[in-house]
Design an enzyme around this catalytic site. Structure first.
Site, PDB file in Angstrom:
ATOM      1  N   HIS A  62      -1.393   5.018   4.334  1.00 10.77           N
ATOM      2  CA  HIS A  62      -1.030   4.002   3.331  1.00 10.77           C
ATOM      3  C   HIS A  62      -1.644   4.387   1.990  1.00 10.77           C
ATOM      4  O   HIS A  62      -2.760   4.903   1.928  1.00 10.77           O
ATOM      5  CB  HIS A  62      -1.526   2.628   3.783  1.00 10.77           C
ATOM      6  CG  HIS A  62      -0.965   1.528   2.946  1.00 10.77           C
ATOM      7  ND1 HIS A  62      -1.469   1.218   1.705  1.00 10.77           N
ATOM      8  CD2 HIS A  62       0.091   0.699   3.141  1.00 10.77           C
ATOM      9  CE1 HIS A  62      -0.752   0.233   1.184  1.00 10.77           C
ATOM     10  NE2 HIS A  62       0.204  -0.101   2.036  1.00 10.77           N
ATOM     11  N   GLY A 114       2.457  -4.570  -4.137  1.00  7.46           N
ATOM     12  CA  GLY A 114       1.630  -5.693  -4.578  1.00  7.46           C
ATOM     13  C   GLY A 114       1.806  -6.072  -6.038  1.00  7.46           C
ATOM     14  O   GLY A 114       1.015  -6.832  -6.579  1.00  7.46           O
ATOM     15  N   GLU A 157      -3.078   2.757  -0.205  1.00 12.32           N
ATOM     16  CA  GLU A 157      -4.405   2.181  -0.479  1.00 12.32           C
ATOM     17  C   GLU A 157      -5.495   3.003   0.206  1.00 12.32           C
ATOM     18  O   GLU A 157      -6.602   3.128  -0.307  1.00 12.32           O
ATOM     19  CB  GLU A 157      -4.438   0.708  -0.043  1.00 12.32           C
ATOM     20  CG  GLU A 157      -3.648  -0.160  -1.014  1.00 12.32           C
ATOM     21  CD  GLU A 157      -3.017  -1.400  -0.395  1.00 12.32           C
ATOM     22  OE1 GLU A 157      -3.408  -1.806   0.714  1.00 12.32           O
ATOM     23  OE2 GLU A 157      -2.115  -1.978  -1.048  1.00 12.32           O
ATOM     24  N   GLY A 167       3.936  -6.281   2.914  1.00 14.08           N
ATOM     25  CA  GLY A 167       2.525  -6.644   2.762  1.00 14.08           C
ATOM     26  C   GLY A 167       2.387  -8.144   2.547  1.00 14.08           C
ATOM     27  O   GLY A 167       2.493  -8.936   3.480  1.00 14.08           O
ATOM     28  N   GLY A 168       2.180  -8.541   1.292  1.00 17.44           N
ATOM     29  CA  GLY A 168       1.891  -9.936   0.941  1.00 17.44           C
ATOM     30  C   GLY A 168       2.800 -10.953   1.619  1.00 17.44           C
ATOM     31  O   GLY A 168       2.310 -11.957   2.163  1.00 17.44           O
ATOM     32  N   SER A 226       6.493  -4.884  -2.504  1.00 17.22           N
ATOM     33  CA  SER A 226       6.933  -6.192  -3.019  1.00 17.22           C
ATOM     34  C   SER A 226       8.231  -6.690  -2.371  1.00 17.22           C
ATOM     35  O   SER A 226       9.064  -7.292  -3.036  1.00 17.22           O
ATOM     36  CB  SER A 226       7.066  -6.148  -4.548  1.00 17.22           C
ATOM     37  OG  SER A 226       5.799  -5.904  -5.133  1.00 17.22           O
ATOM     38  N   GLU A 284       7.040   3.986   0.204  1.00 18.70           N
ATOM     39  CA  GLU A 284       6.455   2.892  -0.570  1.00 18.70           C
ATOM     40  C   GLU A 284       6.013   3.407  -1.938  1.00 18.70           C
ATOM     41  O   GLU A 284       4.903   3.948  -2.065  1.00 18.70           O
ATOM     42  CB  GLU A 284       5.231   2.328   0.155  1.00 18.70           C
ATOM     43  CG  GLU A 284       5.506   1.801   1.546  1.00 18.70           C
ATOM     44  CD  GLU A 284       4.439   0.807   1.981  1.00 18.70           C
ATOM     45  OE1 GLU A 284       4.792  -0.333   2.252  1.00 18.70           O
ATOM     46  OE2 GLU A 284       3.252   1.180   2.020  1.00 18.70           O
ATOM     47  N   ASN A 312       2.257  -5.660   7.271  1.00 18.15           N
ATOM     48  CA  ASN A 312       0.929  -5.080   7.072  1.00 18.15           C
ATOM     49  C   ASN A 312       0.060  -6.164   6.448  1.00 18.15           C
ATOM     50  O   ASN A 312       0.206  -6.482   5.276  1.00 18.15           O
ATOM     51  CB  ASN A 312       1.061  -3.862   6.127  1.00 18.15           C
ATOM     52  CG  ASN A 312      -0.288  -3.297   5.730  1.00 18.15           C
ATOM     53  OD1 ASN A 312      -1.323  -3.678   6.281  1.00 18.15           O
ATOM     54  ND2 ASN A 312      -0.280  -2.380   4.761  1.00 18.15           N
ATOM     55  N   TRP A 313      -0.815  -6.732   7.269  1.00 19.39           N
ATOM     56  CA  TRP A 313      -1.612  -7.872   6.796  1.00 19.39           C
ATOM     57  C   TRP A 313      -2.764  -7.411   5.901  1.00 19.39           C
ATOM     58  O   TRP A 313      -3.459  -8.235   5.325  1.00 19.39           O
ATOM     59  CB  TRP A 313      -2.139  -8.680   7.980  1.00 19.39           C
ATOM     60  CG  TRP A 313      -1.053  -9.341   8.792  1.00 19.39           C
ATOM     61  CD1 TRP A 313       0.306  -9.242   8.586  1.00 19.39           C
ATOM     62  CD2 TRP A 313      -1.205 -10.210   9.926  1.00 19.39           C
ATOM     63  NE1 TRP A 313       0.989  -9.984   9.515  1.00 19.39           N
ATOM     64  CE2 TRP A 313       0.086 -10.598  10.357  1.00 19.39           C
ATOM     65  CE3 TRP A 313      -2.318 -10.694  10.624  1.00 19.39           C
ATOM     66  CZ2 TRP A 313       0.295 -11.437  11.449  1.00 19.39           C
ATOM     67  CZ3 TRP A 313      -2.108 -11.539  11.715  1.00 19.39           C
ATOM     68  CH2 TRP A 313      -0.827 -11.899  12.113  1.00 19.39           C
ATOM     69  N   LYS A 314      -2.995  -6.110   5.844  1.00 19.20           N
ATOM     70  CA  LYS A 314      -4.083  -5.539   5.026  1.00 19.20           C
ATOM     71  C   LYS A 314      -5.408  -6.240   5.360  1.00 19.20           C
ATOM     72  O   LYS A 314      -5.601  -6.643   6.495  1.00 19.20           O
ATOM     73  CB  LYS A 314      -3.725  -5.633   3.538  1.00 19.20           C
ATOM     74  CG  LYS A 314      -2.357  -5.011   3.239  1.00 19.20           C
ATOM     75  CD  LYS A 314      -2.118  -4.784   1.783  1.00 19.20           C
ATOM     76  CE  LYS A 314      -0.727  -4.181   1.612  1.00 19.20           C
ATOM     77  NZ  LYS A 314      -0.429  -3.804   0.250  1.00 19.20           N
TER      78      LYS A 314
HETATM   79  P1  PGA Z   1       3.417  -5.524  -0.635  1.00 14.67           P
HETATM   80  O1  PGA Z   1       2.706  -4.362   0.202  1.00 14.67           O
HETATM   81  O2  PGA Z   1       4.599  -5.984   0.183  1.00 14.67           O
HETATM   82  O3  PGA Z   1       2.369  -6.597  -0.777  1.00 14.67           O
HETATM   83  O4  PGA Z   1       3.841  -4.942  -1.929  1.00 14.67           O
HETATM   84  C1  PGA Z   1       3.466  -3.430   0.922  1.00 14.67           C
HETATM   85  C2  PGA Z   1       2.545  -2.438   1.585  1.00 14.67           C
HETATM   86  O5  PGA Z   1       1.540  -2.061   0.989  1.00 14.67           O
HETATM   87  O6  PGA Z   1       2.795  -2.000   2.728  1.00 14.67           O
END
Ligand code: PGA
Length: 264
Positions: free
Chosen positions: A94, A170, A96, A231-232, A210, A164, A9-11
Protein backbone atom coordinates in the site's frame (compact mmCIF):
# COMPACT_ATOMS: atom_id res chain seq x y z
CA UNK A 1 -15.10 -14.65 -16.05
CA UNK A 2 -13.48 -12.60 -13.31
CA UNK A 3 -15.50 -12.39 -10.09
CA UNK A 4 -15.47 -8.82 -8.83
CA UNK A 5 -14.05 -7.89 -5.44
CA UNK A 6 -15.08 -5.12 -3.11
CA UNK A 7 -12.43 -4.87 -0.39
CA UNK A 8 -12.43 -2.56 2.61
CA UNK A 9 -9.11 -1.34 3.95
CA UNK A 10 -9.91 -0.08 7.43
CA UNK A 11 -6.33 1.23 7.85
CA UNK A 12 -5.52 2.32 11.44
CA UNK A 13 -9.16 2.79 12.38
CA UNK A 14 -11.58 0.99 14.74
CA UNK A 15 -10.93 -0.42 18.19
CA UNK A 16 -11.78 -4.08 18.63
CA UNK A 17 -15.22 -3.09 19.94
CA UNK A 18 -15.85 -0.76 17.01
CA UNK A 19 -14.66 -3.39 14.54
CA UNK A 20 -17.13 -5.95 15.90
CA UNK A 21 -19.90 -3.35 15.76
CA UNK A 22 -19.08 -2.55 12.13
CA UNK A 23 -19.16 -6.23 11.19
CA UNK A 24 -22.53 -6.52 12.92
CA UNK A 25 -23.87 -3.80 10.62
CA UNK A 26 -22.27 -5.31 7.49
CA UNK A 27 -23.76 -8.71 8.25
CA UNK A 28 -27.25 -7.26 7.97
CA UNK A 29 -26.72 -5.92 4.44
CA UNK A 30 -24.30 -8.28 2.71
CA UNK A 31 -26.03 -11.46 1.68
CA UNK A 32 -24.03 -14.65 1.26
CA UNK A 33 -26.10 -15.15 -1.91
CA UNK A 34 -24.13 -12.31 -3.53
CA UNK A 35 -21.61 -13.36 -6.15
CA UNK A 36 -19.31 -10.39 -5.50
CA UNK A 37 -16.31 -11.29 -3.35
CA UNK A 38 -16.34 -9.09 -0.26
CA UNK A 39 -13.23 -8.62 1.87
CA UNK A 40 -12.65 -6.58 5.02
CA UNK A 41 -9.16 -5.75 6.27
CA UNK A 42 -9.23 -4.53 9.88
CA UNK A 43 -6.15 -3.72 12.00
CA UNK A 44 -4.13 -6.71 13.26
CA UNK A 45 -5.43 -6.49 16.83
CA UNK A 46 -9.03 -6.99 15.66
CA UNK A 47 -8.43 -9.89 13.27
CA UNK A 48 -9.30 -12.71 15.67
CA UNK A 49 -12.44 -10.97 16.95
CA UNK A 50 -13.57 -10.01 13.45
CA UNK A 51 -12.97 -13.55 12.21
CA UNK A 52 -15.36 -14.74 14.92
CA UNK A 53 -17.88 -11.99 14.14
CA UNK A 54 -17.84 -12.91 10.41
CA UNK A 55 -18.76 -16.56 11.04
CA UNK A 56 -21.69 -17.65 8.92
CA UNK A 57 -21.16 -14.90 6.33
CA UNK A 58 -19.33 -15.09 3.01
CA UNK A 59 -17.25 -12.00 3.84
CA UNK A 60 -13.55 -12.75 3.70
CA UNK A 61 -10.95 -11.50 6.12
CA UNK A 62 -7.71 -9.79 5.16
CA UNK A 63 -4.80 -8.06 6.89
CA UNK A 64 -3.07 -4.86 5.84
CA UNK A 65 0.58 -5.81 6.12
CA UNK A 66 3.02 -8.55 7.12
CA UNK A 67 6.72 -9.14 7.66
CA UNK A 68 8.48 -11.29 5.10
CA UNK A 69 10.14 -13.61 7.62
CA UNK A 70 8.12 -16.48 9.08
CA UNK A 71 9.34 -15.88 12.65
CA UNK A 72 12.18 -14.46 14.68
CA UNK A 73 13.49 -11.46 16.56
CA UNK A 74 11.50 -8.72 14.81
CA UNK A 75 9.84 -6.91 17.70
CA UNK A 76 6.43 -5.58 16.84
CA UNK A 77 6.13 -7.36 13.49
CA UNK A 78 3.56 -9.91 12.35
CA UNK A 79 4.58 -12.87 10.23
CA UNK A 80 2.88 -14.44 7.20
CA UNK A 81 2.19 -17.61 9.21
CA UNK A 82 0.39 -15.62 11.91
CA UNK A 83 -1.67 -13.79 9.33
CA UNK A 84 -2.47 -16.97 7.40
CA UNK A 85 -3.73 -18.56 10.62
CA UNK A 86 -6.54 -16.00 10.67
CA UNK A 87 -6.94 -14.54 7.17
CA UNK A 88 -7.20 -15.46 3.51
CA UNK A 89 -6.20 -12.13 2.01
CA UNK A 90 -3.31 -9.71 2.52
CA UNK A 91 -2.83 -6.15 1.27
CA UNK A 92 0.78 -5.67 0.19
CA UNK A 93 2.65 -2.56 -0.92
CA UNK A 94 0.00 0.00 0.00
CA UNK A 95 1.29 3.48 -0.82
CA UNK A 96 1.06 4.47 2.86
CA UNK A 97 3.47 1.63 3.67
CA UNK A 98 5.77 2.76 0.86
CA UNK A 99 5.53 6.42 1.87
CA UNK A 100 5.64 6.30 5.70
CA UNK A 101 7.42 3.02 6.37
CA UNK A 102 10.06 2.97 3.66
CA UNK A 103 8.74 -0.04 1.77
CA UNK A 104 10.70 -0.39 -1.43
CA UNK A 105 9.90 -2.52 -4.45
CA UNK A 106 12.38 -5.07 -3.12
CA UNK A 107 10.59 -5.33 0.24
CA UNK A 108 7.20 -5.55 -1.47
CA UNK A 109 8.61 -8.33 -3.64
CA UNK A 110 9.80 -10.27 -0.56
CA UNK A 111 6.41 -9.80 1.09
CA UNK A 112 4.57 -11.12 -1.96
CA UNK A 113 6.81 -14.20 -1.96
CA UNK A 114 6.30 -14.71 1.78
CA UNK A 115 2.52 -14.30 1.48
CA UNK A 116 2.35 -16.89 -1.28
CA UNK A 117 4.44 -19.38 0.67
CA UNK A 118 1.98 -18.95 3.56
CA UNK A 119 -1.00 -19.55 1.25
CA UNK A 120 -2.32 -15.98 1.46
CA UNK A 121 -3.97 -14.19 -1.47
CA UNK A 122 -2.19 -10.89 -2.00
CA UNK A 123 -3.77 -7.64 -3.12
CA UNK A 124 -0.74 -5.88 -4.56
CA UNK A 125 -1.11 -2.08 -4.50
CA UNK A 126 0.55 0.14 -7.06
CA UNK A 127 0.00 3.74 -8.15
CA UNK A 128 1.74 6.94 -9.10
CA UNK A 129 2.30 10.23 -7.25
CA UNK A 130 0.64 13.45 -8.38
CA UNK A 131 3.84 14.81 -9.94
CA UNK A 132 4.29 11.62 -11.96
CA UNK A 133 0.70 11.81 -13.10
CA UNK A 134 1.05 15.44 -14.14
CA UNK A 135 4.28 14.70 -15.97
CA UNK A 136 2.60 11.87 -17.92
CA UNK A 137 4.71 9.21 -16.20
CA UNK A 138 1.85 7.02 -14.91
CA UNK A 139 2.54 4.14 -17.31
CA UNK A 140 6.26 4.21 -16.53
CA UNK A 141 5.75 4.20 -12.74
CA UNK A 142 3.08 1.51 -12.78
CA UNK A 143 5.19 -0.68 -15.06
CA UNK A 144 8.24 -0.34 -12.83
CA UNK A 145 6.25 -1.05 -9.66
CA UNK A 146 4.67 -4.17 -11.16
CA UNK A 147 7.95 -5.50 -12.48
CA UNK A 148 9.86 -4.95 -9.24
CA UNK A 149 7.04 -6.27 -7.02
CA UNK A 150 6.67 -9.42 -9.08
CA UNK A 151 10.33 -10.07 -9.97
CA UNK A 152 11.06 -13.78 -9.71
CA UNK A 153 7.46 -14.56 -8.71
CA UNK A 154 5.53 -17.13 -10.65
CA UNK A 155 2.61 -14.82 -11.53
CA UNK A 156 -0.62 -16.64 -10.79
CA UNK A 157 -4.32 -16.17 -11.46
CA UNK A 158 -5.21 -15.61 -7.80
CA UNK A 159 -3.17 -12.42 -7.61
CA UNK A 160 -5.19 -9.21 -7.25
CA UNK A 161 -3.70 -5.87 -8.30
CA UNK A 162 -5.10 -2.64 -6.88
CA UNK A 163 -4.30 0.42 -8.93
CA UNK A 164 -4.41 3.32 -6.48
CA UNK A 165 -3.11 6.66 -7.72
CA UNK A 166 -1.58 8.25 -4.60
CA UNK A 167 -3.14 11.62 -5.34
CA UNK A 168 -6.60 10.06 -5.19
CA UNK A 169 -6.15 8.28 -1.85
CA UNK A 170 -8.00 9.93 1.04
CA UNK A 171 -8.26 13.22 -0.85
CA UNK A 172 -11.88 13.05 -1.98
CA UNK A 173 -10.53 13.50 -5.53
CA UNK A 174 -11.15 10.17 -7.16
CA UNK A 175 -9.71 9.46 -10.60
CA UNK A 176 -12.06 8.91 -13.53
CA UNK A 177 -13.29 5.68 -15.02
CA UNK A 178 -11.81 5.98 -18.51
CA UNK A 179 -8.17 6.78 -17.66
CA UNK A 180 -8.23 4.17 -14.88
CA UNK A 181 -9.55 1.64 -17.39
CA UNK A 182 -6.63 2.47 -19.71
CA UNK A 183 -4.14 2.00 -16.88
CA UNK A 184 -5.84 -1.26 -15.92
CA UNK A 185 -5.46 -2.42 -19.54
CA UNK A 186 -1.76 -1.53 -19.38
CA UNK A 187 -1.42 -3.46 -16.12
CA UNK A 188 -3.01 -6.48 -17.79
CA UNK A 189 -0.60 -6.22 -20.73
CA UNK A 190 2.37 -6.22 -18.35
CA UNK A 191 0.89 -9.13 -16.41
CA UNK A 192 0.58 -10.98 -19.73
CA UNK A 193 4.29 -10.40 -20.38
CA UNK A 194 5.07 -11.63 -16.86
CA UNK A 195 2.88 -14.72 -17.21
CA UNK A 196 0.62 -15.57 -20.13
CA UNK A 197 -2.66 -14.36 -21.59
CA UNK A 198 -4.84 -16.83 -19.72
CA UNK A 199 -3.34 -16.02 -16.32
CA UNK A 200 -3.40 -12.27 -16.94
CA UNK A 201 -7.03 -12.48 -18.04
CA UNK A 202 -7.93 -14.14 -14.74
CA UNK A 203 -6.20 -11.59 -12.48
CA UNK A 204 -8.58 -9.11 -10.87
CA UNK A 205 -7.58 -5.45 -11.16
CA UNK A 206 -9.19 -3.09 -8.65
CA UNK A 207 -9.34 0.66 -8.49
CA UNK A 208 -8.72 2.48 -5.19
CA UNK A 209 -8.67 6.14 -4.20
CA UNK A 210 -11.63 8.06 -2.72
CA UNK A 211 -14.14 5.45 -3.87
CA UNK A 212 -17.61 6.05 -2.43
CA UNK A 213 -21.12 4.75 -2.97
CA UNK A 214 -21.69 7.82 -5.11
CA UNK A 215 -18.82 7.27 -7.58
CA UNK A 216 -18.12 3.52 -7.54
CA UNK A 217 -20.37 2.73 -10.53
CA UNK A 218 -18.15 4.83 -12.83
CA UNK A 219 -15.29 2.42 -12.12
CA UNK A 220 -17.21 -0.83 -11.99
CA UNK A 221 -18.71 -0.17 -15.41
CA UNK A 222 -15.25 -0.23 -17.04
CA UNK A 223 -14.30 -3.44 -18.83
CA UNK A 224 -10.84 -3.82 -17.25
CA UNK A 225 -11.78 -2.92 -13.67
CA UNK A 226 -12.91 -5.80 -11.49
CA UNK A 227 -13.82 -4.05 -8.28
CA UNK A 228 -12.53 -1.58 -5.73
CA UNK A 229 -10.24 -1.24 -2.74
CA UNK A 230 -12.05 1.18 -0.47
CA UNK A 231 -10.53 3.06 2.47
CA UNK A 232 -12.53 5.75 4.28
CA UNK A 233 -15.93 4.78 2.88
CA UNK A 234 -15.49 1.15 3.98
CA UNK A 235 -15.83 2.33 7.60
CA UNK A 236 -19.40 3.40 6.99
CA UNK A 237 -21.61 0.33 6.84
CA UNK A 238 -24.34 1.86 4.66
CA UNK A 239 -21.74 3.08 2.13
CA UNK A 240 -19.92 -0.24 2.01
CA UNK A 241 -23.12 -2.26 1.70
CA UNK A 242 -24.31 0.00 -1.10
CA UNK A 243 -21.00 -0.45 -2.94
CA UNK A 244 -21.29 -4.23 -2.71
CA UNK A 245 -24.90 -4.08 -3.90
CA UNK A 246 -23.98 -1.85 -6.83
CA UNK A 247 -21.19 -4.25 -7.81
CA UNK A 248 -23.62 -7.15 -7.64
CA UNK A 249 -26.08 -5.26 -9.79
CA UNK A 250 -23.51 -4.08 -12.37
CA UNK A 251 -21.65 -7.38 -12.79
CA UNK A 252 -24.62 -9.72 -12.38
CA UNK A 253 -27.60 -7.82 -13.82
CA UNK A 254 -29.63 -11.01 -14.14
CA UNK A 255 -29.13 -11.88 -10.52
CA UNK A 256 -30.20 -8.69 -8.73
CA UNK A 257 -30.03 -8.36 -4.95
CA UNK A 258 -33.11 -9.61 -3.17
CA UNK A 259 -33.91 -6.23 -1.68
CA UNK A 260 -33.97 -2.73 -3.14
CA UNK A 261 -30.64 -1.05 -3.66
CA UNK A 262 -29.83 1.64 -1.15
CA UNK A 263 -30.26 4.79 -3.25
CA UNK A 264 -27.28 7.16 -3.55
P1 PGA B 1 -9.53 5.93 0.38
O1 PGA B 1 -8.34 4.89 0.55
O2 PGA B 1 -10.71 5.16 -0.17
O3 PGA B 1 -9.80 6.46 1.76
O4 PGA B 1 -9.08 6.98 -0.57
C1 PGA B 1 -8.13 3.87 -0.40
C2 PGA B 1 -6.92 3.06 0.00
O5 PGA B 1 -5.95 3.63 0.49
O6 PGA B 1 -6.90 1.82 -0.18
Amino acid sequence: MRFPIIAGNWKMNTTVTEAIELVGQLRKGISSAFSVEVVVCPPFVSLAAVKEALKGTSIKLGAQNLHFEDKGAYTGEVSPLMVADLCEVIIIGHSERRQYFGETGEIVNKKIGAALRAGLKPILCIGEKLEDNEAGRTAEVVTEQLRSSLAGIDVFADLVVAYEPIWAIGTGKAAHGKPVNETAALIRRILTELSNQETADSIRILYGGSVTAENIAEFLEQSEIDGALVGGASLKADQFISMVEQAEYIYFPNNPPTKDLIPW
